[in-house]
Design a protein around this motif. Sequence first.
Motif, mmCIF file in Angstrom:
data_model
loop_
_atom_site.group_PDB
_atom_site.id
_atom_site.type_symbol
_atom_site.label_atom_id
_atom_site.label_comp_id
_atom_site.label_asym_id
_atom_site.label_seq_id
_atom_site.Cartn_x
_atom_site.Cartn_y
_atom_site.Cartn_z
ATOM 1 N N THR A 150 -1.881 5.894 -0.734
ATOM 2 C CA THR A 150 -2.487 5.338 0.473
ATOM 3 C C THR A 150 -3.641 6.244 0.880
ATOM 4 N N GLY A 165 -3.658 0.758 1.610
ATOM 5 C CA GLY A 165 -2.446 0.949 0.836
ATOM 6 C C GLY A 165 -1.226 0.773 1.715
ATOM 7 N N PRO A 166 -0.076 1.019 1.179
ATOM 8 C CA PRO A 166 0.177 1.677 -0.095
ATOM 9 C C PRO A 166 -0.082 0.761 -1.288
#
Length: 188
Positions: A150, A165-166
């Motif tokens: 992330t 993200g993740p």
Amino acid sequence: MSAQPHEGAASYAADDPETALKYAIQHIQGDDRVQIVEGVITQVSPSWGHEKAADKIRNQIASIVSKLGCVSGSGNLDLPGTSNWYVPDVAVVPEDLADAEALTPDQTLLIVEITSDSNGDTDRIVKRRRYAEYGAPLYLLVDRQQRACTLYAAPGNLGYTRADGPHPFGTPLALPEPFGLELDTSEF
């Protein structure tokens, strides 16, 4: 016996616990590196898998880091006004600042933390909050337990306001300017 620092060393006020503590950990004898996270002193001793991920990142960003007039490494980061003294897995800093004993997170271009079984929540929660609070522009969390990356950006007092993200390992991750590249996460 005197409690004063060695002659020629940076001095500190004996009544300033933050400075005294940070001075003490910088002068531990031997090869061990230590950091202070929310007042807890911890030894930094990454595994080879951990180092492999850091090395993969450094190799991918090396040419851009050089073009930017920066260096990458795992030097000391001070968070003034707190008992925190971090040793990130990778940080990119301007070369003209690289001779300092410690920098602050806002003097970096990128900070990378790679989780281990023993420090995953520290990197996911505590350091993410503190790096944002201290103005680190980009914080890349490589979560080896979750097998995901992330990228956090746009820091503020309450945390990062953007998260990309993740993303599962193997998904390319775009590092924005000044890096402007896609990070290959397949070998983390």
